[in-house]
Design a protein around this motif. Structure first.
Motif, PDB file in Angstrom:
ATOM      1  N   ALA A 168       0.873  -1.183   0.000  1.00  0.00           N
ATOM      2  CA  ALA A 168       0.000   0.000   0.000  1.00  0.00           C
ATOM      3  C   ALA A 168       0.904   1.224   0.000  1.00  0.00           C
ATOM      4  O   ALA A 168       1.587   1.501   0.997  1.00  0.00           O
ATOM      5  N   TYR A 169       0.939   1.947  -1.109  1.00  0.00           N
ATOM      6  CA  TYR A 169       1.902   3.041  -1.221  1.00  0.00           C
ATOM      7  C   TYR A 169       1.393   4.114  -2.175  1.00  0.00           C
ATOM      8  O   TYR A 169       0.492   3.889  -2.987  1.00  0.00           O
ATOM      9  N   VAL A 170       1.987   5.293  -2.052  1.00  0.00           N
ATOM     10  CA  VAL A 170       1.746   6.387  -2.995  1.00  0.00           C
ATOM     11  C   VAL A 170       3.045   6.658  -3.738  1.00  0.00           C
ATOM     12  O   VAL A 170       4.145   6.447  -3.206  1.00  0.00           O
ATOM     13  N   LYS A 171       2.916   7.122  -4.975  1.00  0.00           N
ATOM     14  CA  LYS A 171       4.072   7.497  -5.792  1.00  0.00           C
ATOM     15  C   LYS A 171       3.851   8.894  -6.355  1.00  0.00           C
ATOM     16  O   LYS A 171       2.718   9.283  -6.639  1.00  0.00           O
ATOM     17  N   THR A 172       4.934   9.610  -6.530  1.00  0.00           N
ATOM     18  CA  THR A 172       4.829  10.940  -7.121  1.00  0.00           C
ATOM     19  C   THR A 172       4.714  10.833  -8.629  1.00  0.00           C
ATOM     20  O   THR A 172       5.389  10.011  -9.262  1.00  0.00           O
ATOM     21  N   ILE A 173       3.841  11.663  -9.216  1.00  0.00           N
ATOM     22  CA  ILE A 173       3.717  11.764 -10.672  1.00  0.00           C
ATOM     23  C   ILE A 173       4.652  12.848 -11.188  1.00  0.00           C
ATOM     24  O   ILE A 173       5.397  12.647 -12.146  1.00  0.00           O
ATOM     25  N   TYR A 174       4.597  14.003 -10.542  1.00  0.00           N
ATOM     26  CA  TYR A 174       5.522  15.089 -10.893  1.00  0.00           C
ATOM     27  C   TYR A 174       6.914  14.698 -10.416  1.00  0.00           C
ATOM     28  O   TYR A 174       7.108  14.326  -9.264  1.00  0.00           O
ATOM     29  N   GLN A 175       7.896  14.799 -11.298  1.00  0.00           N
ATOM     30  CA  GLN A 175       9.229  14.308 -10.991  1.00  0.00           C
ATOM     31  C   GLN A 175      10.278  15.406 -11.194  1.00  0.00           C
ATOM     32  O   GLN A 175      10.928  15.469 -12.230  1.00  0.00           O
ATOM     33  N   PRO A 176      10.459  16.281 -10.208  1.00  0.00           N
ATOM     34  CA  PRO A 176      11.536  17.269 -10.336  1.00  0.00           C
ATOM     35  C   PRO A 176      12.883  16.563 -10.332  1.00  0.00           C
ATOM     36  O   PRO A 176      13.113  15.630  -9.573  1.00  0.00           O
ATOM     37  N   LEU A 177      13.749  16.999 -11.219  1.00  0.00           N
ATOM     38  CA  LEU A 177      15.076  16.387 -11.390  1.00  0.00           C
ATOM     39  C   LEU A 177      14.972  14.898 -11.714  1.00  0.00           C
ATOM     40  O   LEU A 177      15.891  14.123 -11.433  1.00  0.00           O
ATOM     41  N   LYS A 178      13.834  14.464 -12.301  1.00  0.00           N
ATOM     42  CA  LYS A 178      13.602  13.078 -12.702  1.00  0.00           C
ATOM     43  C   LYS A 178      13.640  12.096 -11.526  1.00  0.00           C
ATOM     44  O   LYS A 178      13.944  10.915 -11.701  1.00  0.00           O
ATOM     45  N   VAL A 179      13.315  12.579 -10.341  1.00  0.00           N
ATOM     46  CA  VAL A 179      13.301  11.730  -9.142  1.00  0.00           C
ATOM     47  C   VAL A 179      11.860  11.363  -8.814  1.00  0.00           C
ATOM     48  O   VAL A 179      11.005  12.238  -8.648  1.00  0.00           O
ATOM     49  N   LYS A 180      11.601  10.072  -8.719  1.00  0.00           N
ATOM     50  CA  LYS A 180      10.287   9.578  -8.337  1.00  0.00           C
ATOM     51  C   LYS A 180      10.361   9.080  -6.895  1.00  0.00           C
ATOM     52  O   LYS A 180      11.322   8.406  -6.509  1.00  0.00           O
ATOM     53  N   ILE A 181       9.366   9.419  -6.096  1.00  0.00           N
ATOM     54  CA  ILE A 181       9.349   9.053  -4.679  1.00  0.00           C
ATOM     55  C   ILE A 181       8.186   8.095  -4.423  1.00  0.00           C
ATOM     56  O   ILE A 181       7.073   8.302  -4.912  1.00  0.00           O
ATOM     57  N   LYS A 182       8.456   7.061  -3.655  1.00  0.00           N
ATOM     58  CA  LYS A 182       7.441   6.085  -3.254  1.00  0.00           C
ATOM     59  C   LYS A 182       7.459   5.989  -1.730  1.00  0.00           C
ATOM     60  O   LYS A 182       8.530   5.929  -1.107  1.00  0.00           O
ATOM     61  N   ALA A 183       6.273   5.961  -1.105  1.00  0.00           N
ATOM     62  CA  ALA A 183       6.203   5.880   0.356  1.00  0.00           C
ATOM     63  C   ALA A 183       5.038   4.991   0.759  1.00  0.00           C
ATOM     64  O   ALA A 183       3.964   5.047   0.158  1.00  0.00           O
ATOM     65  N   GLY A 184       5.257   4.176   1.772  1.00  0.00           N
ATOM     66  CA  GLY A 184       4.220   3.277   2.269  1.00  0.00           C
ATOM     67  C   GLY A 184       4.804   1.912   2.585  1.00  0.00           C
ATOM     68  O   GLY A 184       5.925   1.791   3.092  1.00  0.00           O
ATOM     69  N   LYS A 185       4.063   0.882   2.272  1.00  0.00           N
ATOM     70  CA  LYS A 185       4.523  -0.508   2.413  1.00  0.00           C
ATOM     71  C   LYS A 185       4.656  -1.082   1.011  1.00  0.00           C
ATOM     72  O   LYS A 185       3.684  -1.099   0.250  1.00  0.00           O
ATOM     73  N   PHE A 186       5.847  -1.582   0.675  1.00  0.00           N
ATOM     74  CA  PHE A 186       6.064  -2.020  -0.703  1.00  0.00           C
ATOM     75  C   PHE A 186       7.197  -3.033  -0.765  1.00  0.00           C
ATOM     76  O   PHE A 186       8.016  -3.151   0.153  1.00  0.00           O
ATOM     77  N   LYS A 187       7.237  -3.767  -1.883  1.00  0.00           N
ATOM     78  CA  LYS A 187       8.323  -4.698  -2.141  1.00  0.00           C
ATOM     79  C   LYS A 187       9.561  -3.909  -2.577  1.00  0.00           C
ATOM     80  O   LYS A 187       9.483  -3.068  -3.463  1.00  0.00           O
ATOM     81  N   SER A 188      10.668  -4.207  -1.915  1.00  0.00           N
ATOM     82  CA  SER A 188      11.897  -3.468  -2.183  1.00  0.00           C
ATOM     83  C   SER A 188      12.371  -3.696  -3.614  1.00  0.00           C
ATOM     84  O   SER A 188      12.138  -4.744  -4.218  1.00  0.00           O
ATOM     85  N   ASP A 189      13.099  -2.698  -4.121  1.00  0.00           N
ATOM     86  CA  ASP A 189      13.689  -2.796  -5.456  1.00  0.00           C
ATOM     87  C   ASP A 189      15.089  -3.401  -5.398  1.00  0.00           C
ATOM     88  O   ASP A 189      15.895  -3.207  -6.307  1.00  0.00           O
ATOM     89  N   PHE A 190      15.381  -4.157  -4.346  1.00  0.00           N
ATOM     90  CA  PHE A 190      16.648  -4.877  -4.240  1.00  0.00           C
ATOM     91  C   PHE A 190      16.689  -5.970  -5.310  1.00  0.00           C
ATOM     92  O   PHE A 190      15.743  -6.726  -5.490  1.00  0.00           O
ATOM     93  N   GLY A 191      17.811  -6.054  -6.039  1.00  0.00           N
ATOM     94  CA  GLY A 191      17.960  -7.114  -7.034  1.00  0.00           C
ATOM     95  C   GLY A 191      16.957  -6.990  -8.163  1.00  0.00           C
ATOM     96  O   GLY A 191      16.449  -5.903  -8.478  1.00  0.00           O
ATOM     97  N   TYR A 192      16.632  -8.132  -8.764  1.00  0.00           N
ATOM     98  CA  TYR A 192      15.723  -8.133  -9.920  1.00  0.00           C
ATOM     99  C   TYR A 192      14.356  -8.727  -9.592  1.00  0.00           C
ATOM    100  O   TYR A 192      13.335  -8.077  -9.749  1.00  0.00           O
ATOM    101  N   ILE A 193      14.329  -9.956  -9.070  1.00  0.00           N
ATOM    102  CA  ILE A 193      13.058 -10.659  -8.930  1.00  0.00           C
ATOM    103  C   ILE A 193      12.266 -10.197  -7.716  1.00  0.00           C
ATOM    104  O   ILE A 193      11.051 -10.404  -7.655  1.00  0.00           O
ATOM    105  N   ASN A 194      12.904  -9.541  -6.774  1.00  0.00           N
ATOM    106  CA  ASN A 194      12.244  -9.240  -5.501  1.00  0.00           C
ATOM    107  C   ASN A 194      10.992  -8.383  -5.668  1.00  0.00           C
ATOM    108  O   ASN A 194      10.023  -8.537  -4.929  1.00  0.00           O
TER     109      ASN A 194
END
Length: 396
Positions: free
Chosen positions: A148-174
């Motif tokens: 359960a998370y929110v993500k930013t649509i507007y991306q200053p400096l091409k940075v996207k932010i995600k906050a909440g409970k989520f599967k980590s972006d560690f590695g590939y399959i995770n």
């Protein structure tokens, strides 16, 4: 002369009368024109009001449509044979990773028929700044918030932010959910380091795309019991550098990851990961070779665990809806003085009647588990059915 004057007087009188009539007629015409102008102005104003109302209604409908959530439902069930009793299987252990009676078995727990889960997904655009996702994992006994998370649509400096409970972006399959795996189970090394559902945490993540590279930084709570499990806050961080390159006939994906966090001994656990994925759509109907290597240094009160392992898998699509694959995963290092000869073989064939359904036939040779302190090889055959209803946004 007198007659001529009388004639002029008569003509002038008639002319005067005609002019007066013309003046009256012009006044009437002017009044009619003025009324017509007022009527036109009124109609124009009414038309403008109607157009504004219709435009507002259209914008409201578009805004309502934009904010309406997209819903999807994933159903997963299986029929399974395993050459060990259910009670004994639930008490397996893997030296250095999983103790007896502590194993989490969310899928295919029993021989025979299993309803593994229903996954309910909600995705919606919140406003011009955020969109949101919620993924609920429903089993026969419980309902859990998988993500359960929110993500930013507007991306200053091409940075996207995600906050909440989520599967980590560690590695590939995770970051994928079970129904997105090429094989039924998460690879052995991921199961041992993170559990059967991978690294899933509460926290905040930052993602920055720079040409073919993606930088990922995550600050997480660190509740994962397999490698971390500290009760302190902000106990885990992950940094990943990922690369994606598209050529004429194939894609190359690669990346490195590093995660560091406190464990339940209040010491530190460091995990390193590297992956390589090749995808070629020109061979047959698609070929994928996917491999990852992970290394863990886990400090405990009395010792330090140095452990590593890998998996590699190959998937070939004969047709758009038919394919097969092989996977091998093994523990390479399990120090100090722990069982190292731990591995798994998998072979599968899948058939997709449509884009929303998949049947998977899989054989598994599991040589990673101990029962009552004795290592036992397990043979497992299963047929798995996966059904998708709606649009599955959060992993597209």
């Amino acid at each position: 002369m007198k007659k001529f004057l009388l004639l002029l007087i008569a003509v002038f009188s008639f002319a005067t009368e005609d002019i007066e009539e013309l003046k009256k007629l012009l006044q009437k015409q002017n009044a009619i024109i003025e009324n017509l102008k007022k009527r036109v102005d009124f109609l124009e104003n009414e038309h403008k009001k109607k157009m504004v109302e219709e435009l507002d209604l259209h914008e409201h409908k578009q805004e309502t449509k934009k904010n309406l959530p997209n819903l999807s439902l994933i159903l997963n069930s299986s029929a399974l044979y395993r050459d060990i009793s259910n009670d004994l299987y639930k008490n397996y252990s893997i030296p250095g990773f999983i103790d007896t009676t502590t194993a989490d078995i969310p899928y295919n727990a029993n021989k025979g028929f299993n309803f593994n889960y229903a996954e309910f997904n909600i995705h919606s655009v919140v406003d011009d700044l955020f969109d949101a996702d919620a993924i609920f994992h429903i089993s026969q006994d419980s309902i859990e918030i998988a993500e359960a998370y929110v993500k930013t649509i507007y991306q200053p400096l091409k940075v996207k932010i995600k906050a909440g409970k989520f599967k980590s972006d560690f590695g590939y399959i995770n970051r994928f959910h079970q129904h997105r795996y090429n094989f039924t189970y998460i690879p052995l090394i991921y199961e041992n380091f993170f559990g059967p559902e991978g690294l899933n945490e509460k926290g905040i993540g930052f993602l920055n795309n720079v040409e073919d590279f993606t930088l990922v930084g995550e600050l997480l709570q660190g509740e994962n019991e397999q490698s971390f499990g500290s009760t302190s806050s902000f106990a885990l961080f992950n940094f990943s550098l990922k690369h994606k390159k598209e050529f004429e006939d194939f894609k190359l994906l690669s990346g490195i990851s590093f995660a560091r966090g406190k464990n339940d001994s209040l010491k530190y656990t460091d995990i390193y990961g590297v992956y390589l994925v090749l995808k070629n759509e020109a061979l047959f109907q698609g070929v994928t070779w996917q491999s990852e290597f992970l290394y863990r240094n886990k400090e405990l009160t009395s010792k330090t665990l140095n452990q590593s392992g890998f998996y590699t898998e190959f998937v070939l699509k004969f047709q758009e809806n038919i394919g097969a694959g092989l996977r091998y995963g093994a523990i390479l290092k399990n120090e100090p003085d722990l069982e190292e000869n731990l591995d798994k073989y998998s072979a599968m064939v899948f058939y997709k009647p449509s884009a929303n359904s998949r049947v998977r036939f899989q054989y598994l040779k599991d040589r990673s588990k101990l029962f009552n302190g004795v290592k036992k090889d397990i043979d497992e055959f299963l047929v798995e059915l996966n059904i998708a209803i709606g649009t599955h946004f959060h992993q597209e």
